[in-house]
Motif scaffolding. Structure first.
Motif, PDB file in Angstrom:
ATOM      1  N   ALA A  98       8.907 -29.132   1.352  1.00 53.00           N
ATOM      2  CA  ALA A  98       8.429 -28.387   0.119  1.00 53.00           C
ATOM      3  C   ALA A  98       6.935 -29.311  -0.797  1.00 53.00           C
ATOM      4  O   ALA A  98       6.372 -28.251  -1.037  1.00 53.00           O
ATOM      5  N   LEU A  99       7.453 -30.176  -1.264  1.00 51.13           N
ATOM      6  CA  LEU A  99       6.350 -30.989  -1.820  1.00 51.13           C
ATOM      7  C   LEU A  99       4.989 -31.540  -0.986  1.00 51.13           C
ATOM      8  O   LEU A  99       4.412 -31.217  -1.679  1.00 51.13           O
ATOM      9  N   VAL A 100       5.386 -31.349   0.004  1.00 48.28           N
ATOM     10  CA  VAL A 100       4.166 -31.903   0.950  1.00 48.28           C
ATOM     11  C   VAL A 100       3.239 -30.233   0.486  1.00 48.28           C
ATOM     12  O   VAL A 100       1.930 -30.351   0.360  1.00 48.28           O
ATOM     13  N   HIS A 101       4.290 -29.733   0.911  1.00 45.15           N
ATOM     14  CA  HIS A 101       2.933 -28.806   1.021  1.00 45.15           C
ATOM     15  C   HIS A 101       2.524 -28.010  -0.424  1.00 45.15           C
ATOM     16  O   HIS A 101       1.463 -27.408  -0.036  1.00 45.15           O
ATOM     17  N   GLU A 102       3.719 -28.219  -1.925  1.00 40.22           N
ATOM     18  CA  GLU A 102       2.396 -27.534  -2.942  1.00 40.22           C
ATOM     19  C   GLU A 102       1.467 -28.717  -2.899  1.00 40.22           C
ATOM     20  O   GLU A 102       0.396 -28.469  -2.993  1.00 40.22           O
ATOM     21  N   VAL A 103       1.367 -30.276  -2.304  1.00 38.24           N
ATOM     22  CA  VAL A 103       0.665 -31.131  -2.424  1.00 38.24           C
ATOM     23  C   VAL A 103      -0.954 -30.178  -1.867  1.00 38.24           C
ATOM     24  O   VAL A 103      -1.774 -30.581  -2.527  1.00 38.24           O
ATOM     25  N   VAL A 104      -0.444 -30.059  -0.987  1.00 37.82           N
ATOM     26  CA  VAL A 104      -1.751 -29.114   0.522  1.00 37.82           C
ATOM     27  C   VAL A 104      -2.111 -28.728  -0.290  1.00 37.82           C
ATOM     28  O   VAL A 104      -3.875 -28.069  -0.506  1.00 37.82           O
ATOM     29  N   VAL A 105      -1.076 -27.324  -1.156  1.00 42.43           N
ATOM     30  CA  VAL A 105      -1.914 -26.364  -1.687  1.00 42.43           C
ATOM     31  C   VAL A 105      -3.161 -26.243  -3.057  1.00 42.43           C
ATOM     32  O   VAL A 105      -4.133 -25.604  -2.983  1.00 42.43           O
ATOM     33  N   GLU A 106      -2.331 -27.488  -3.174  1.00 48.10           N
ATOM     34  CA  GLU A 106      -2.840 -27.860  -4.918  1.00 48.10           C
ATOM     35  C   GLU A 106      -4.334 -28.028  -4.896  1.00 48.10           C
ATOM     36  O   GLU A 106      -5.005 -27.752  -4.974  1.00 48.10           O
ATOM     37  N   GLN A 107      -4.694 -29.308  -3.384  1.00 45.28           N
ATOM     38  CA  GLN A 107      -5.570 -29.655  -2.966  1.00 45.28           C
ATOM     39  C   GLN A 107      -6.147 -28.813  -2.834  1.00 45.28           C
ATOM     40  O   GLN A 107      -7.457 -28.724  -2.235  1.00 45.28           O
ATOM     41  N   VAL A 108      -6.332 -27.875  -1.686  1.00 44.07           N
ATOM     42  CA  VAL A 108      -7.174 -26.603  -0.510  1.00 44.07           C
ATOM     43  C   VAL A 108      -7.435 -25.955  -2.217  1.00 44.07           C
ATOM     44  O   VAL A 108      -8.657 -25.370  -2.103  1.00 44.07           O
ATOM     45  N   ALA A 109      -6.710 -25.700  -3.526  1.00 45.67           N
ATOM     46  CA  ALA A 109      -7.139 -24.348  -4.421  1.00 45.67           C
ATOM     47  C   ALA A 109      -8.392 -25.306  -5.194  1.00 45.67           C
ATOM     48  O   ALA A 109      -9.215 -24.220  -5.537  1.00 45.67           O
ATOM     49  N   GLU A 110      -8.068 -26.742  -5.433  1.00 47.93           N
ATOM     50  CA  GLU A 110      -9.359 -27.279  -5.255  1.00 47.93           C
ATOM     51  C   GLU A 110     -10.633 -27.765  -4.579  1.00 47.93           C
ATOM     52  O   GLU A 110     -11.371 -27.184  -6.137  1.00 47.93           O
TER      53      GLU A 110
ATOM     54  N   LEU B 232     -11.644 -25.015  -3.135  1.00 50.51           N
ATOM     55  CA  LEU B 232     -11.605 -24.005  -3.145  1.00 50.51           C
ATOM     56  C   LEU B 232     -12.254 -23.166  -4.545  1.00 50.51           C
ATOM     57  O   LEU B 232     -12.960 -22.138  -4.054  1.00 50.51           O
ATOM     58  N   GLY B 233     -11.955 -23.868  -5.059  1.00 50.40           N
ATOM     59  CA  GLY B 233     -12.098 -23.281  -6.137  1.00 50.40           C
ATOM     60  C   GLY B 233     -11.290 -22.521  -7.243  1.00 50.40           C
ATOM     61  O   GLY B 233     -12.029 -21.440  -7.825  1.00 50.40           O
ATOM     62  N   LEU B 234      -9.824 -21.802  -6.729  1.00 52.43           N
ATOM     63  CA  LEU B 234      -9.000 -21.076  -6.750  1.00 52.43           C
ATOM     64  C   LEU B 234      -7.409 -21.623  -6.903  1.00 52.43           C
ATOM     65  O   LEU B 234      -7.849 -22.966  -7.382  1.00 52.43           O
ATOM     66  N   ASN B 235      -7.051 -20.647  -7.596  1.00 55.46           N
ATOM     67  CA  ASN B 235      -5.371 -21.321  -8.460  1.00 55.46           C
ATOM     68  C   ASN B 235      -4.808 -21.365  -6.951  1.00 55.46           C
ATOM     69  O   ASN B 235      -5.150 -20.628  -6.152  1.00 55.46           O
ATOM     70  N   PRO B 236      -3.596 -22.989  -7.342  1.00 57.10           N
ATOM     71  CA  PRO B 236      -3.329 -21.928  -6.347  1.00 57.10           C
ATOM     72  C   PRO B 236      -2.474 -20.997  -5.894  1.00 57.10           C
ATOM     73  O   PRO B 236      -1.539 -20.426  -4.639  1.00 57.10           O
ATOM     74  N   GLU B 237      -2.184 -20.153  -6.973  1.00 56.25           N
ATOM     75  CA  GLU B 237      -1.147 -19.446  -6.627  1.00 56.25           C
ATOM     76  C   GLU B 237      -1.839 -18.144  -5.333  1.00 56.25           C
ATOM     77  O   GLU B 237      -1.522 -17.310  -4.916  1.00 56.25           O
ATOM     78  N   THR B 238      -3.541 -18.073  -5.438  1.00 59.65           N
ATOM     79  CA  THR B 238      -4.056 -17.553  -4.817  1.00 59.65           C
ATOM     80  C   THR B 238      -4.028 -17.863  -3.138  1.00 59.65           C
ATOM     81  O   THR B 238      -4.064 -17.686  -2.501  1.00 59.65           O
ATOM     82  N   VAL B 239      -4.069 -19.379  -3.437  1.00 58.13           N
ATOM     83  CA  VAL B 239      -4.186 -19.981  -2.062  1.00 58.13           C
ATOM     84  C   VAL B 239      -2.761 -19.562  -1.338  1.00 58.13           C
ATOM     85  O   VAL B 239      -2.781 -19.132   0.255  1.00 58.13           O
ATOM     86  N   ASP B 240      -1.927 -19.402  -2.108  1.00 59.56           N
ATOM     87  CA  ASP B 240      -0.746 -19.078  -1.520  1.00 59.56           C
ATOM     88  C   ASP B 240       0.484 -18.807  -1.999  1.00 59.56           C
ATOM     89  O   ASP B 240       0.840 -19.654  -3.266  1.00 59.56           O
ATOM     90  N   PRO B 241       0.685 -17.268  -2.357  1.00 60.89           N
ATOM     91  CA  PRO B 241       1.864 -16.494  -3.965  1.00 60.89           C
ATOM     92  C   PRO B 241       2.702 -16.979  -3.879  1.00 60.89           C
ATOM     93  O   PRO B 241       3.353 -16.877  -4.871  1.00 60.89           O
ATOM     94  N   ARG B 242       3.435 -17.863  -2.778  1.00 58.48           N
ATOM     95  CA  ARG B 242       4.927 -18.488  -3.246  1.00 58.48           C
ATOM     96  C   ARG B 242       4.489 -19.904  -3.596  1.00 58.48           C
ATOM     97  O   ARG B 242       5.274 -20.340  -3.508  1.00 58.48           O
ATOM     98  N   TYR B 243       3.925 -19.865  -3.953  1.00 62.48           N
ATOM     99  CA  TYR B 243       3.544 -21.401  -5.078  1.00 62.48           C
ATOM    100  C   TYR B 243       4.414 -21.725  -6.116  1.00 62.48           C
ATOM    101  O   TYR B 243       4.269 -20.698  -6.719  1.00 62.48           O
ATOM    102  N   GLY B 244       4.678 -22.906  -6.357  1.00 63.93           N
ATOM    103  CA  GLY B 244       5.362 -22.668  -7.512  1.00 63.93           C
ATOM    104  C   GLY B 244       7.342 -21.706  -7.386  1.00 63.93           C
ATOM    105  O   GLY B 244       7.484 -22.377  -8.353  1.00 63.93           O
ATOM    106  N   ASP B 245       7.384 -21.154  -6.513  1.00 57.92           N
ATOM    107  CA  ASP B 245       9.111 -20.633  -6.733  1.00 57.92           C
ATOM    108  C   ASP B 245      10.058 -21.538  -6.055  1.00 57.92           C
ATOM    109  O   ASP B 245      10.888 -21.160  -7.004  1.00 57.92           O
ATOM    110  N   GLY B 246       9.626 -22.359  -6.384  1.00 58.59           N
ATOM    111  CA  GLY B 246      11.237 -23.678  -6.715  1.00 58.59           C
ATOM    112  C   GLY B 246      12.193 -23.707  -5.694  1.00 58.59           C
ATOM    113  O   GLY B 246      12.669 -24.354  -5.896  1.00 58.59           O
ATOM    114  N   ASP B 247      11.219 -24.648  -4.193  1.00 59.77           N
ATOM    115  CA  ASP B 247      11.682 -24.496  -2.681  1.00 59.77           C
ATOM    116  C   ASP B 247      12.405 -25.821  -3.477  1.00 59.77           C
ATOM    117  O   ASP B 247      13.100 -26.887  -3.051  1.00 59.77           O
TER     118      ASP B 247
END
Length: 155
Positions: free
Chosen positions: A123-135, A137-152
């Motif tokens: 779960a933490l690896v996925h969060e880190v990857v989503v955050e870095q991809v969002a950075e 692409l210039g997007l919010n992490p929630e846009t990159v992955d709608p399930r970002y921050g769901d608390g897994d």
């Protein structure tokens, strides 16, 4: 005296694998195709790859980005990984330049230290990857992955 057995050579060819009682080195504990044979670094790289594949289904342009796993962040490393004693980065980005593709880096040891089990680590690896991809692409992490921050993963 015709039936003499020649004495065993003192220096037998090849390494001796077992002692005289049949004990000693026998071989690997597990065959190479089972997860037990994979190192922690290989299992971590698999978690990063799983996360990238999950995101590539939604964002095909991620095929042009290199995803790397490094042990720890460098003090003088490239990218925006400025850090101090209080905050060690879990990942970083390097923008594309001079014919080199953009890169997302995930730091294995800081992530492993902050997690207790495989599920929490994934779960933490996925969060880190989503955050870095969002950075990148210039997007919010929630846009990159709608399930970002769901608390897994748990803090």
């Amino acid at each position: 005296m015709d039936n003499l057995v020649p004495p065993r050579a003192a220096s037998a060819p090849g390494p001796r694998r077992r002692d005289r009682h049949g004990r000693g080195m026998r071989g690997p504990i597990a065959p190479p195709q089972v997860p037990l044979a994979a190192s922690r670094a290989e299992m971590f790289a698999d978690l990063v790859q799983d996360s990238v594949e999950r995101l590539e289904r939604r964002w095909p342009q991620l095929a042009d980005i290199d995803f790397l796993v490094l042990e720890v962040p460098r003090l003088d490393g490239p990218g925006d990984g400025t850090w101090n004693e209080e905050a060690v980065p879990l990942g970083g980005t390097v923008a594309a330049r001079e014919g080199r593709p953009a890169r997302v880096v995930v730091y294995r040891r800081p992530v492993e230290i902050r997690t207790k089990g495989r599920d929490e680590r994934a779960a933490l690896v996925h969060e880190v990857v989503v955050e870095q991809v969002a950075e990148l692409l210039g997007l919010n992490p929630e846009t990159v992955d709608p399930r970002y921050g769901d608390g897994d993963g748990e803090e």
